[in-house]
Write a protein that holds these residues in place. Structure first.
Motif, PDB file in Angstrom:
ATOM      1  N   ASP A  99       0.840  -1.193   0.000  1.00 26.54           N
ATOM      2  CA  ASP A  99       0.000   0.000   0.000  1.00 26.54           C
ATOM      3  C   ASP A  99       0.880   1.250   0.000  1.00 26.54           C
ATOM      4  O   ASP A  99       1.863   1.327   0.742  1.00 26.54           O
ATOM      5  N   VAL A 100       0.521   2.226  -0.812  1.00 27.87           N
ATOM      6  CA  VAL A 100       1.367   3.403  -0.992  1.00 27.87           C
ATOM      7  C   VAL A 100       1.515   4.211   0.294  1.00 27.87           C
ATOM      8  O   VAL A 100       2.531   4.886   0.503  1.00 27.87           O
ATOM      9  N   ASP A 101       0.535   4.152   1.188  1.00 30.74           N
ATOM     10  CA  ASP A 101       0.609   4.901   2.447  1.00 30.74           C
ATOM     11  C   ASP A 101       1.101   4.050   3.610  1.00 30.74           C
ATOM     12  O   ASP A 101       1.877   4.520   4.448  1.00 30.74           O
ATOM     13  N   HIS A 102       0.625   2.819   3.695  1.00 26.75           N
ATOM     14  CA  HIS A 102       0.884   2.005   4.888  1.00 26.75           C
ATOM     15  C   HIS A 102       1.874   0.874   4.657  1.00 26.75           C
ATOM     16  O   HIS A 102       2.184   0.136   5.597  1.00 26.75           O
ATOM     17  N   TYR A 105       7.159   1.640   2.126  1.00 25.65           N
ATOM     18  CA  TYR A 105       7.532   2.740   1.233  1.00 25.65           C
ATOM     19  C   TYR A 105       9.052   2.949   1.253  1.00 25.65           C
ATOM     20  O   TYR A 105       9.649   2.928   2.329  1.00 25.65           O
ATOM     21  N   PRO A 106       9.704   3.124   0.104  1.00 18.17           N
ATOM     22  CA  PRO A 106       9.165   3.329  -1.249  1.00 18.17           C
ATOM     23  C   PRO A 106       8.964   2.057  -2.061  1.00 18.17           C
ATOM     24  O   PRO A 106       8.635   2.139  -3.242  1.00 18.17           O
ATOM     25  N   PHE A 107       9.136   0.884  -1.433  1.00 23.15           N
ATOM     26  CA  PHE A 107       8.982  -0.372  -2.165  1.00 23.15           C
ATOM     27  C   PHE A 107       7.514  -0.795  -2.132  1.00 23.15           C
ATOM     28  O   PHE A 107       7.137  -1.790  -1.501  1.00 23.15           O
ATOM     29  N   VAL A 108       6.699   0.005  -2.790  1.00 26.07           N
ATOM     30  CA  VAL A 108       5.246  -0.169  -2.769  1.00 26.07           C
ATOM     31  C   VAL A 108       4.687   0.044  -4.173  1.00 26.07           C
ATOM     32  O   VAL A 108       5.397   0.454  -5.082  1.00 26.07           O
ATOM     33  N   THR A 109       3.390  -0.225  -4.319  1.00 19.49           N
ATOM     34  CA  THR A 109       2.717   0.102  -5.557  1.00 19.49           C
ATOM     35  C   THR A 109       2.233   1.547  -5.489  1.00 19.49           C
ATOM     36  O   THR A 109       2.563   2.271  -4.539  1.00 19.49           O
ATOM     37  N   SER A 110       1.438   1.971  -6.460  1.00 18.12           N
ATOM     38  CA  SER A 110       1.040   3.383  -6.527  1.00 18.12           C
ATOM     39  C   SER A 110      -0.370   3.630  -6.006  1.00 18.12           C
ATOM     40  O   SER A 110      -0.862   4.752  -6.086  1.00 18.12           O
ATOM     41  N   SER A 111      -1.005   2.592  -5.485  1.00 15.71           N
ATOM     42  CA  SER A 111      -2.399   2.730  -5.062  1.00 15.71           C
ATOM     43  C   SER A 111      -2.580   2.213  -3.639  1.00 15.71           C
ATOM     44  O   SER A 111      -1.631   1.793  -2.987  1.00 15.71           O
ATOM     45  N   HIS A 112      -3.837   2.217  -3.196  1.00 18.00           N
ATOM     46  CA  HIS A 112      -4.172   1.736  -1.859  1.00 18.00           C
ATOM     47  C   HIS A 112      -4.538   0.263  -1.946  1.00 18.00           C
ATOM     48  O   HIS A 112      -5.630  -0.095  -2.388  1.00 18.00           O
ATOM     49  N   ALA A 113      -3.611  -0.595  -1.523  1.00 21.43           N
ATOM     50  CA  ALA A 113      -3.800  -2.037  -1.645  1.00 21.43           C
ATOM     51  C   ALA A 113      -4.427  -2.645  -0.401  1.00 21.43           C
ATOM     52  O   ALA A 113      -4.542  -3.860  -0.299  1.00 21.43           O
ATOM     53  N   SER A 114      -4.844  -1.818   0.556  1.00 20.14           N
ATOM     54  CA  SER A 114      -5.532  -2.307   1.742  1.00 20.14           C
ATOM     55  C   SER A 114      -7.043  -2.248   1.511  1.00 20.14           C
ATOM     56  O   SER A 114      -7.521  -1.744   0.496  1.00 20.14           O
ATOM     57  N   ALA A 115      -7.816  -2.744   2.468  1.00 20.71           N
ATOM     58  CA  ALA A 115      -9.269  -2.833   2.293  1.00 20.71           C
ATOM     59  C   ALA A 115      -9.903  -1.470   2.068  1.00 20.71           C
ATOM     60  O   ALA A 115     -10.909  -1.353   1.367  1.00 20.71           O
TER      61      ALA A 115
END
Length: 304
Positions: A99-102, A105-115
């Motif tokens: 998840d881009v916020d949780h 970071y920075p090894f994340v995707t560009s969107s919210h991958a949580s519920a």
């Protein structure tokens, strides 16, 4: 300029082309031309060949004509379905730790991958979502770079990789594998507010004489009580393990909880206890039918 990252940069830079634009050829042409001008400024700085927007406009006009009958305001569409008493299922992609916020970071995707991304991305209010099923593996995997405290670079890691078929579906790139990280999953359960969990690939652990579970992290000789907020901190963490006996008998294809070997049941129960969420579904193979439903209130709520 390939991949999801540049697409999100354009979205949040207010330059993105939206699906509805494709149904309006003139508007789509204007936006594509403006996007091409922006991209070409960067390409010229890099000494690369500029883009010609005309063939792109023509191709997108054709695509717009094809998809126009299927385009609608999905927020209204979904909320009407819910109001009519229909069942709506959202399936998330990737994982909470991307998840881009949780995520890490920075090894994340560009969107919210949580519920929470389900409500953000669909226009269905969080209060309309009645249950959240988290999906976890019986061990941990990671694709690409980034800190991975429980990673195994030995024979056990190779066994998990090969037994679980841990290779990227698109690239074929091997996934990194490690012991189950209950500390990270507990964090993910908290972020998602999981109603229940589905534990997959239990059968991959069948050959192991003993199995380790990461129950926490230690950093600079201090045991952490919360998941690290940065990758820099996570890189400095060492996992704290609890070791339990394996079962060394096949669980492949089993469909009833009581059929599982006692050590396998103890593993599942310990994982559930550590992550703070009931495990209601257990996958014992690649086929749809190779699934155990564990009776309980969580299953009833998920399947309601």
């Amino acid at each position: 300029m390939r991949g999801i990252g540049p697409a999100y940069e354009f979205k949040y830079g207010r330059r993105g082309l939206r699906v509805g634009d494709l149904c309006e050829p003139q508007r789509a042409r204007e936006k594509i031309t403006a996007i091409a001008e922006h991209v070409n400024r960067m390409l010229r700085v890099l000494g690369a060949e500029p883009l010609d927007p005309r063939p792109i406009c023509d191709r997108y006009r054709e695509l717009g004509e094809q998809i126009a009958p299927f385009v609608t305001d999905t927020a209204y569409y979904l909320n009407r379905a819910i109001a009519e008493g229909r069942t709506v299922l959202f399936e998330g992609a990737q994982g909470t730790m991307l998840d881009v916020d949780h995520g890490t970071y920075p090894f994340v995707t560009s969107s919210h991958a949580s519920a929470g991304g389900a409500a953000v991305g669909t226009g269905v209010a969080p209060t309309r979502i009645t249950a959240i099923l988290g999906v976890i593996k019986a061990y941990t995997t990671r694709v690409g770079e980034g800190p991975f405290p429980t990673e195994l670079q030995d024979d056990v890691g190779q066994l998990l990789q090969q037994g679980g078929g841990e290779y990227g579906a698109t690239t074929g790139r091997p996934r990194r594998c490690g012991w189950f990280d209950a500390f990270a999953v507990a964090y993910a359960v908290m972020l998602n507010g999981c109603t229940a969990l589905a534990l997959t690939k239990l059968d991959v652990l069948d050959p192991l004489p003993e199995i380790k579970i990461c129950v926490g992290y230690r950093r600079h000789r201090r045991t952490l009580t919360e998941y690290p907020a940065s990758c820099e901190e996570l890189r400095e963490c060492e996992p704290i393990y609890e070791t339990i006996p394996g079962w060394q008998t096949s669980t492949s294809g089993l469909t009833r909880y009581e059929e599982l070997p006692l050590p396998a049941r103890r593993y599942i129960e310990r994982v559930s206890q550590l992550v703070g969420c009931q495990i209601s579904f257990i996958s014992t193979g690649a086929e749809r039918e190779e699934m155990i439903l564990v009776p309980g209130r969580a299953v009833d709520r998920i399947l309601a």
